[in-house]
Design an enzyme around this catalytic site. Structure first.
Site: not given
Ligand code: R5P
Length: 299
Positions: A96, A130, A190, A222, A224-225
């Site tokens: 990344r 990635h 978003k 994490t 989160g996405t």
């Protein structure tokens, strides 16, 4: 005859065994230990003279050690007289950090790939790096194995699902998978509600109401996405949300975060140490890697 060398971790040796079986090759297990000061020691205890060798070691945490172990095994294989040495990292760490986002930063993925080349590898293969264009930093031939279609077929996913990428950058992942199973696809964007300030993630063009959705991403870190995306999709009326991912990093709390957002199941390729959780289904992609490596390097 190709020889498969398995790196010193359970995940690496499981994947190496699967690759060796699929290729009808011999697998060699390495000796390894840690010195009192923390340095790693590895040794390939067999002659490799004149053979093509595939060294399989995933770059799991602690990543720096895994990267060094893979590089040292490549050098060891060279030292034993291997003909070609192909480094196979089911998961490639540092992928990344693929650009200098701020002045003064390294292009970390370039450092990793150049190290492997400088150690003596003549080829490199990985599962779903990635950004595929990062492989240009590897001076030899490099192969990127896309796992999603194979995974979808392994679990019998049909065309009635809606495949979504969590952002526009990940759209080719969703598109490739969706086309192969004849499903619809889209990506999430978003929005911030200017009045409430609330962030809403929604598909660009497609109505998710009543649909079974599969979110496809390369990495869960994490969680989160995925959690944010799933919450938004369920609030927009999606019937069910599942996730397919190439690399589940297994960071504590990540599965819980995703599950509490309403995701029912995470389908993860087995590229990293397994997380023992009933909400995660691992898919063995070693035969896919074997096929792509054999084809890519004409073994
Ligand atoms: C980001 O560009 C990657 O493709 C993943 O979406 C990201 O690494 C996931 O991170 P997390 O699970 O922490 O949201």
């Amino acid at each position: 005859m190709t020889i498969v060398v398995a790196g010193p971790s359970k995940a690496s040796s499981d994947i190496a065994r699967g690759i060796a079986e699929a290729m009808g090759s011999r697998m060699v297990t390495v000796e390894s230990k840690r010195f009192p000061d923390g340095e790693s020691y590895v040794r390939i205890p067999e002659d490799l003279g004149g053979e093509d060798v595939i060294v399989v070691h995933t770059m799991a945490s602690p990543q720096d050690r895994s990267v060094m172990e893979l590089a040292m095994l490549v050098d060891a294989a060279r030292g034993l007289g291997a003909s070609r040495v192909i480094a196979v990292a089911p998961y490639t760490a540092y992928s990344r950090q693929d650009t200098r986002f701020l002045p003064g930063e390294p292009v970390s993925i370039a450092v990793v790939l150049k190290l492997l080349y400088a150690s003596g590898s003549t080829g490199f293969a990985t599962v779903e790096i990635h950004k595929e264009h990062s492989l240009r930093h590897y001076p030899g031939k490099a192969v990127n194995v896309r796992p999603y279609t194979f995974m979808a077929r392994s679990i019998g996913l049909g065309g009635d699902i809606l495949v979504l990428a969590p952002d526009q950058g990940a759209l080719p992942r969703a598109e490739g998978l969706a086309r192969s199973i004849d499903a619809e696809y889209d990506y999430l964007v978003k929005h911030r509600d200017r009045v409430t300030g609330e962030v809403v993630i929604e598909p660009k063009n497609i109505d998710v109401n009543g649909r079974e959705v599969l979110i496809v991403d390369d990495i869960i870190s994490t969680g989160g996405t995925i959690a944010k995306a799933a919450k938004s999709l369920l609030s927009m009326g999606a019937k069910r949300v599942n996730v397919m991912v190439a690399h589940l990093l297994g960071i504590p709390g990540s599965i819980e975060r995703i599950a509490s957002s309403g995701v029912e199941r995470i389908y993860a390729a087995y590229t990293l140490p397994r997380v023992d959780d009933p909400r995660v289904s691992y898919i063995d992609v070693s035969s896919l890697i074997a096929g792509e490596v054999s084809r890519g390097f004409k073994l």
